[in-house]
Structures are given as C-alpha cells and as structure tokens.
Design a protein around this motif. Structure first.
Motif, mmCIF file in Angstrom:
data_model
loop_
_atom_site.group_PDB
_atom_site.id
_atom_site.type_symbol
_atom_site.label_atom_id
_atom_site.label_comp_id
_atom_site.label_asym_id
_atom_site.label_seq_id
_atom_site.Cartn_x
_atom_site.Cartn_y
_atom_site.Cartn_z
ATOM 1 N N PRO A 12 0.831 -1.214 0.000
ATOM 2 C CA PRO A 12 0.000 0.000 0.000
ATOM 3 C C PRO A 12 0.863 1.261 0.000
ATOM 4 N N GLY A 13 0.408 2.280 -0.711
ATOM 5 C CA GLY A 13 1.065 3.585 -0.674
ATOM 6 C C GLY A 13 2.506 3.579 -1.118
ATOM 7 N N TYR A 14 2.872 2.734 -2.062
ATOM 8 C CA TYR A 14 4.269 2.652 -2.489
ATOM 9 C C TYR A 14 4.724 3.968 -3.122
ATOM 10 N N LEU A 15 3.824 4.623 -3.852
ATOM 11 C CA LEU A 15 4.152 5.913 -4.478
ATOM 12 C C LEU A 15 3.451 7.041 -3.734
ATOM 13 N N ASP A 16 4.199 8.086 -3.373
ATOM 14 C CA ASP A 16 3.559 9.233 -2.749
ATOM 15 C C ASP A 16 2.861 10.080 -3.813
ATOM 16 N N ARG A 17 2.179 11.115 -3.378
ATOM 17 C CA ARG A 17 1.372 11.904 -4.302
ATOM 18 C C ARG A 17 2.222 12.521 -5.427
#
Length: 211
Positions: A12-17
């Motif tokens: 989950p959430g491997y790439l930030d915005r």
C-alpha cells in the motif's frame, strides 16, 4: 486482515502523491504516442469495458480474429509502442526481484463502470518473472485467487499509489477487478483509474561464455 495467496504481495502507498502525479504525466505522453483503444475478445468480438494501450518493446493486444498475443506495434496506428518510462523501470527494479527488465507495460483505463473478470496472465514465455502492477486514480476492489479458476478468492481494496506483485507460486493466480469506487481520488482530473502492468514476455538469452 486478508491473507493473500502465496506469491501475491500488496504494497500500500508505495508511491507518494508527487510520484503519482509525475507518473500520470509520463502516461499522458505514452497515450499521446499510442492512443487508448477498446480491445475485443477472441472469437466473439465482444468489447472489453476497459480502454487500453501499451509501452515497451512489446504490447499485449487482443482482437476477434487473432486473439491474445504480444506484438511490437499499436494495432491502430501500426507504429512501435513508446518506451516504458524510467519511473516504471525503477519500480520494477525495486520490487520485482528479477534480474532482467520488463518488455511490456499494459496501460488499462477504467471508468467507474469498468471491471475485469477473473483471468490469468499466461501469454508470456518468461513465467519465472513476476507481474508488477501500479494503481493510479480511483480505488478499486481487486480479487485474487489460486491457480485454478474454481479456487477460493480474497478481495482487497487498491488505492492510488499501491503496487501489487504476482510472482513465484502466485505468478499464475487468477485475479480481476470487481468494481471501481468513483470519486475516491483527485489524481485524475476527470476521475477513473489507471492500472499499469509490467511484464517480462520472452525468456532472457543465456549468457555467452567467452573462451
């Protein structure tokens, strides 16, 4: 907490915005060079609910006449696929645990009504390489099972920036997308979900021994 089949990993959430936004720009450039099109099912010619394109030296396509396959050119334009963006190659290097680069990246665009039935990714010769997928935009309900269609399945929510890897014992797991959750992300201006699937297609050549 859902327990995924062996060989299936969810990060989950491997790439930030910021990384997601940069990747969307990369994919916009891909789509400009290789426009999205509607694939059709072998035999029946039924249209799939996703629009798709590819980048890389090979692209996965399907149509009524010739079925599922990889080819080096876009079926509409006849031009070679654009290269895989460096940001995606970096993700592959970080999570795939595989020494050779991917050759294909499928770009699937889901509207809020689109879905993907349970299927295996088995059109590749290099089944020792994992499949790595990246989610961008609206969340979805992802379902993954075992290597037989009749096996039990588990469902997890994938959010924008999540990464899923199917490798090892899980390389041929059946999987699909049951639904899209509309308006769950502001990443894409007009909503929807992009799924990017990195694959190695051909078996790497064995190293040449120098005498």
């Amino acid at each position: 907490m859902q327990v995924l089949p062996k060989g299936a990993r969810h990060i989950p959430g491997y790439l930030d915005r910021a990384a997601q936004e940069a990747l969307v720009e990369d994919i916009r450039a891909v789509v400009q060079a290789a426009p999205l099109y509607v694939p059709t099912m072998p035999g029946t010619g039924k249209e799939m609910s996703v629009r798709m394109t590819n980048c890389g030296s090979l692209g996965w396509v399907t149509d009524r006449e010739r079925g599922y396959r990889y080819q080096p050119t876009h079926p509409g334009t006849g031009l070679p696929w654009p290269p895989i963006p460096e940001a995606l190659l970096k993700i592959w290097r970080e999570v795939s645990d595989y020494p050779h680069p991917p050759e294909a990246c499928l770009v699937n665009f889901y509207t809020e009504a689109a879905k993907m039935g349970l299927h295996q990714d088995r059109d590749e010769a290099a089944l020792d390489a994992p499949v790595v997928s990246v989610s961008l935009g609206d969340s979805c309900l992802f379902r993954v099972g075992e290597t037989s269609r009749s096996g039990p399945t588990v469902s997890i929510r994938l959010d924008s920036g999540d990464v899923v890897i199917l490798g090892g014992e899980g390389r041929l797991c059946f999987h699909g997308v049951d639904r899209i959750y509309p308006a769950t992300s502001t990443l894409l201006k007009n909503g929807g979900r992009i799924n990017l699937t990195l694959r190695r297609v051909t078996k790497p050549s064995p190293p040449r021994h120098i005498r």
